[in-house]
Design a protein around this motif. Sequence first.
Motif, short mmCIF file in Angstrom:
data_model
loop_
_atom_site.label_atom_id
_atom_site.label_comp_id
_atom_site.label_asym_id
_atom_site.label_seq_id
_atom_site.Cartn_x
_atom_site.Cartn_y
_atom_site.Cartn_z
N ASP A 123 23.30 -34.73 26.00
CA ASP A 123 23.98 -35.77 25.22
C ASP A 123 24.66 -34.93 24.26
O ASP A 123 25.84 -35.44 23.93
CB ASP A 123 23.04 -36.85 24.50
CG ASP A 123 23.92 -37.90 23.63
OD1 ASP A 123 24.73 -38.39 24.02
OD2 ASP A 123 23.35 -37.85 22.46
N ARG A 124 24.21 -33.93 23.42
CA ARG A 124 24.99 -33.37 22.66
C ARG A 124 26.21 -32.58 23.09
O ARG A 124 26.99 -32.33 22.35
CB ARG A 124 24.28 -32.29 21.73
CG ARG A 124 23.21 -33.14 20.88
CD ARG A 124 21.99 -32.10 20.15
NE ARG A 124 22.39 -32.16 18.84
CZ ARG A 124 21.47 -31.33 17.98
NH1 ARG A 124 20.49 -30.82 18.41
NH2 ARG A 124 21.75 -31.40 16.77
N LEU A 125 26.17 -32.17 24.17
CA LEU A 125 27.22 -31.45 25.11
C LEU A 125 28.20 -32.49 25.93
O LEU A 125 28.77 -31.89 26.77
CB LEU A 125 26.72 -30.36 25.79
CG LEU A 125 26.22 -29.30 24.79
CD1 LEU A 125 25.22 -28.29 25.74
CD2 LEU A 125 27.29 -28.53 24.02
N GLY A 141 34.78 -26.02 33.29
CA GLY A 141 34.47 -26.17 31.82
C GLY A 141 33.09 -27.11 31.68
O GLY A 141 32.13 -26.87 30.57
N GLU A 142 32.90 -28.13 32.65
CA GLU A 142 31.67 -28.85 32.63
C GLU A 142 30.43 -27.97 33.15
O GLU A 142 29.51 -27.95 32.40
CB GLU A 142 32.09 -29.94 33.77
CG GLU A 142 32.77 -31.10 33.33
CD GLU A 142 33.39 -31.88 34.58
OE1 GLU A 142 34.18 -32.79 34.13
OE2 GLU A 142 33.02 -31.59 35.44
N ARG A 143 30.81 -27.01 33.96
CA ARG A 143 29.90 -26.14 34.41
C ARG A 143 29.50 -25.22 33.25
O ARG A 143 27.99 -25.00 33.15
CB ARG A 143 30.32 -25.43 35.53
CG ARG A 143 29.21 -25.18 36.79
CD ARG A 143 29.82 -24.47 37.86
NE ARG A 143 30.71 -25.31 38.60
CZ ARG A 143 31.97 -24.96 39.11
NH1 ARG A 143 32.24 -23.65 39.17
NH2 ARG A 143 32.76 -25.75 39.90
N GLN A 144 30.33 -24.63 32.58
CA GLN A 144 29.91 -23.61 31.52
C GLN A 144 29.40 -24.41 30.27
O GLN A 144 28.26 -23.76 29.74
CB GLN A 144 31.47 -23.22 30.57
CG GLN A 144 31.14 -22.05 29.65
CD GLN A 144 32.48 -21.46 29.46
OE1 GLN A 144 33.43 -22.01 29.35
NE2 GLN A 144 32.26 -20.04 29.20
N HIS A 172 36.15 -29.26 23.18
CA HIS A 172 34.75 -28.75 23.68
C HIS A 172 34.61 -27.37 23.02
O HIS A 172 33.43 -27.08 22.50
CB HIS A 172 34.56 -28.67 25.00
CG HIS A 172 34.32 -30.11 25.49
ND1 HIS A 172 35.47 -30.82 26.25
CD2 HIS A 172 33.45 -31.07 25.58
CE1 HIS A 172 35.09 -32.06 26.61
NE2 HIS A 172 33.76 -32.26 26.04
N GLN A 173 35.58 -26.47 22.69
CA GLN A 173 35.39 -25.20 22.14
C GLN A 173 34.63 -25.54 20.67
O GLN A 173 33.71 -25.05 20.17
CB GLN A 173 36.58 -24.38 22.01
CG GLN A 173 37.13 -23.61 23.22
CD GLN A 173 38.38 -22.99 22.84
OE1 GLN A 173 38.71 -22.41 21.65
NE2 GLN A 173 39.13 -22.51 23.79
N GLU A 178 30.61 -25.86 16.88
CA GLU A 178 29.91 -26.71 15.46
C GLU A 178 28.52 -26.80 15.87
O GLU A 178 27.56 -26.62 14.97
CB GLU A 178 30.81 -27.76 15.58
CG GLU A 178 32.15 -27.67 14.84
CD GLU A 178 32.02 -27.21 13.44
OE1 GLU A 178 31.10 -27.39 12.58
OE2 GLU A 178 33.12 -26.45 13.15
N LEU A 179 28.20 -26.99 17.23
CA LEU A 179 26.73 -27.48 17.53
C LEU A 179 26.02 -26.00 17.24
O LEU A 179 24.96 -26.16 16.76
CB LEU A 179 26.58 -27.69 19.19
CG LEU A 179 25.50 -28.24 19.76
CD1 LEU A 179 24.59 -28.93 18.97
CD2 LEU A 179 25.64 -28.51 20.97
N VAL A 180 26.55 -24.96 17.82
CA VAL A 180 25.68 -23.64 17.57
C VAL A 180 25.58 -23.35 16.25
O VAL A 180 24.48 -22.89 15.77
CB VAL A 180 26.44 -22.63 18.48
CG1 VAL A 180 25.67 -21.36 18.12
CG2 VAL A 180 25.97 -22.70 19.84
N ASP A 181 26.52 -23.60 15.23
CA ASP A 181 26.60 -23.35 14.03
C ASP A 181 25.40 -24.42 13.23
O ASP A 181 24.64 -23.83 12.42
CB ASP A 181 28.00 -23.75 13.33
CG ASP A 181 28.09 -22.79 12.13
OD1 ASP A 181 27.65 -21.65 11.97
OD2 ASP A 181 28.59 -23.08 11.03
N ARG A 182 25.57 -25.85 13.64
CA ARG A 182 24.55 -26.68 12.89
C ARG A 182 23.16 -26.10 13.30
O ARG A 182 22.29 -26.26 12.58
CB ARG A 182 24.97 -27.77 13.57
CG ARG A 182 26.02 -28.77 12.79
CD ARG A 182 25.76 -30.12 12.97
NE ARG A 182 25.49 -30.67 14.23
CZ ARG A 182 26.86 -30.71 14.99
NH1 ARG A 182 27.97 -30.53 14.64
NH2 ARG A 182 26.92 -31.09 16.18
#
Length: 256
Positions: A123-125, A141-144, A172-173, A178-182
Amino acid sequence: MTVRVRDLEVSLGGRRVLAGVSLEVPAGSWTAVIGPNGAGKSTLLRAVLGLVASRGEISVAGEDSQRLKPRQRAHLVAYAAQSPNLPVGMTVFDYTLLGRSPYIPHLGRESARDRSITEEVLDRLDLTAFAARPLDHLSGGERQRVVLARALAQQTPVLLLDEPTSALDIGHQQQVMELVDRLRLSDELTVVTTIHDLTLAGQYADALVLISGGRVAAAGTPEEVLTGPTVEKHFDARVHVTTGPGGRPLLSLERP
Ligand SMILES: Nc1ncnc2c1ncn2[C@@H]1O[C@H](COP(=O)(O)OP(=O)(O)OP(=O)(O)O)[C@@H](O)[C@H]1O
Ligand SMILES: [Mg+2]
């Protein structure tokens, strides 16, 4: 959990690919490894994971990485490869669920919690709509993003991401960074990413390590490392560096 590398040396196919590489990534910080194609960035991440034979010291949370059993290491470190071989026919959900393997007992089955963590990461991605789709029916990009999802589902204190945004659109970048940073801030994750987009690297990382010709050519804050002369010397690129928000460097190509 701190990641420490001292005097790392790796040879592949009889050629020395990394020599004298040392770096320290403090717990809860983000280091971006940058450098030209073939410099040895992916090899460095693979060495930290014990996927290639190496000399020198590598420790994760004070443990000698080379001595960790694969399952122990999988509880500490998750890795998203630059170009992984993806199992043909496997669904996005099942592939992401593989991130939970270190928690599933031998011959056991995944728990409801493993499935709900997998659903949450998807969900988050933005991948929920793809959950039942085979991996070979996805865009690049979906695969990545699925490869990253699997690494995040592993919920380790250390994340090693090899070019996690190279195939992603700008939205998506931003979402991924942002997700990794959070996660880093909320869970004190230690993050090491290789990344070719130098401006993006400088925007998110606390520290940059420039690998060139298998050696550390520069290390420090984004402002210290991303200077015009350094980029020209190691990438053979002419760039214009300006100061962006928060004093972080912004790079653009100089046209003749
Ligand atoms: N199995 C191998 N045998 C011999 N040489 C190898 C092998 N794998 C990689 N290399 C070489 O090691 C060097 C470092 O490769 P690596 O993949 O670490 O580079 P990189 O910095 O990640 O590059 P890129 O920016 O293109 O991803 C390259 O010159 C590559 O050709
Ligand atoms: Mg690479």
